[in-house]
Motif scaffolding. Structure first.
Motif, mmCIF file in Angstrom:
data_model
loop_
_atom_site.group_PDB
_atom_site.id
_atom_site.type_symbol
_atom_site.label_atom_id
_atom_site.label_comp_id
_atom_site.label_asym_id
_atom_site.label_seq_id
_atom_site.Cartn_x
_atom_site.Cartn_y
_atom_site.Cartn_z
ATOM 1 N N ALA A 1 0.395 -1.120 0.391
ATOM 2 C CA ALA A 1 -0.168 -0.117 0.348
ATOM 3 C C ALA A 1 0.774 1.242 0.024
ATOM 4 O O ALA A 1 0.499 2.759 0.019
ATOM 5 C CB ALA A 1 -1.613 0.088 1.359
ATOM 6 N N ARG B 1 -3.831 1.226 0.917
ATOM 7 C CA ARG B 1 -3.377 2.336 -0.043
ATOM 8 C C ARG B 1 -4.293 3.672 -0.228
ATOM 9 O O ARG B 1 -3.895 4.675 -0.198
ATOM 10 C CB ARG B 1 -3.473 1.426 -1.380
ATOM 11 C CG ARG B 1 -3.552 2.786 -2.550
ATOM 12 C CD ARG B 1 -3.108 2.129 -3.627
ATOM 13 N NE ARG B 1 -2.941 3.228 -4.789
ATOM 14 C CZ ARG B 1 -4.159 3.464 -5.792
ATOM 15 N NH1 ARG B 1 -5.559 3.223 -5.018
ATOM 16 N NH2 ARG B 1 -4.157 4.455 -6.844
ATOM 17 N N SER C 1 0.954 4.071 -3.216
ATOM 18 C CA SER C 1 0.395 5.188 -2.720
ATOM 19 C C SER C 1 1.214 6.235 -2.868
ATOM 20 O O SER C 1 0.739 7.538 -2.236
ATOM 21 C CB SER C 1 -0.381 5.047 -1.047
ATOM 22 O OG SER C 1 1.011 5.037 -0.316
#
Length: 291
Positions: free
Chosen positions: A96, A158, A100
């Protein structure tokens, strides 16, 4: 503001509906608990609603814990929950975080492939062949590694990470922090509600998991408690717990043993949930704010 008669009637109707819904939801759990501590003969003859135990006894629980497979499977399940959930959180957090960040190469394509697996998958046979080729059949890792990352949970985490201001990361990098420092000392501490939700999701999954164990495990010493519970309920096998009991009494005692086994198998999750409940709604909402 003073409510009108229609608004008050609507509120009372909602309250009545929710109370009835709560009763319908909670009564099966209450029935199982009452039956597990009641006299087996009374449970076998009872028809309709039971609100209080009759001739309180803990004999069913004594029989459950005398079964060595219950203790062994309980310890196995604790291993799967603790090790599996820890690995889930670490890998999901790493994935994540990477997805991100801005300017990550092929980020959108990788995200598309992850989402694709939520709609299309190879199925059970390719999964079994993969686990077999990795020599994980009849090992504990067969229940942990194939489900190490959930695409749905990865997307939630995320999205939560994307909501953290970029200025915090930029300030940390100016101070010489690397990606691991930023993730574990800045991002995760600011995302504790989401992490708590992930722990709950993954932990409940591992605790209730039995299908993969049935497929990948042959050694009963590795069985989780839910698979043992399935054998007791579906195969109607309580003989190992009713040894020394007459044939006449074995059937009613076997019923209370089933109820006691269900209570033993579900009680830890029921005890854990209230401590994580305050994070649950907040974490899911944080994960769904920003797409």
């Amino acid at each position: 503001m003073k409510k009108t008669l229609g608004e008050r009637l609507f509120d009372y109707g909602n309250i009545l509906f929710l109370v009835l819904l709560s009763i319908v939801t909670l009564y099966p759990l209450l029935y199982i608990l009452i039956a597990s501590v009641s006299d087996p003969a009374y449970v076998a003859q009872a028809r309709g609603i039971m609100l209080l135990p009759k001739n309180f006894t803990l004999d069913a629980y004594n029989m459950v814990f005398k079964n060595p497979m219950i203790i062994t499977s309980y310890l196995n399940t604790l291993f799967y929950v603790v090790v599996g959930t820890t690995l889930n959180i670490v890998l999901t957090s790493l994935g994540a975080y990477a997805l991100s960040r801005k300017n990550v190469l092929w980020k959108n394509f990788i995200m598309f492939m992850i989402v694709f697996t939520m709609f299309f998958e190879g199925g059970l046979i390719p999964l079994y062949l993969l686990v077999s080729e990795l020599n994980m059949i009849d090992t504990r890792w067969a229940l942990i590694l194939p489900t190490a990352v959930s695409a749905f949970n990865l997307i939630i985490m995320r999205t939560a990470f994307q909501g953290i201001p970029d200025s915090l990361e930029e300030s940390a990098r100016i101070d010489g922090a690397n990606d691991f420092t930023i993730l574990f000392k800045i991002i995760l501490p600011l995302s504790l509600p989401v992490v708590a939700v992930m722990v709950l999701f993954y932990g409940v999954y591992h605790w209730n998991s039995w299908f993969h164990a049935m497929i990948f495990l042959q050694n009963r010493e590795l069985f989780p408690v839910q698979l043992i519970l399935r054998e007791i309920l579906i195969a109607n096998d309580t003989s190992s717990m009713t040894t020394g009991v007459s044939a006449v009494d074995a059937m009613p005692i076997g019923e209370t043993v089933k109820y006691a086994t269900i209570v033993v198998a579900t009680l830890p999750i029921l005890c854990l949930y209230p401590f994580l409940q305050k994070y649950f709604v907040k974490g899911v909402m944080i994960g769904g704010i920003k797409g």
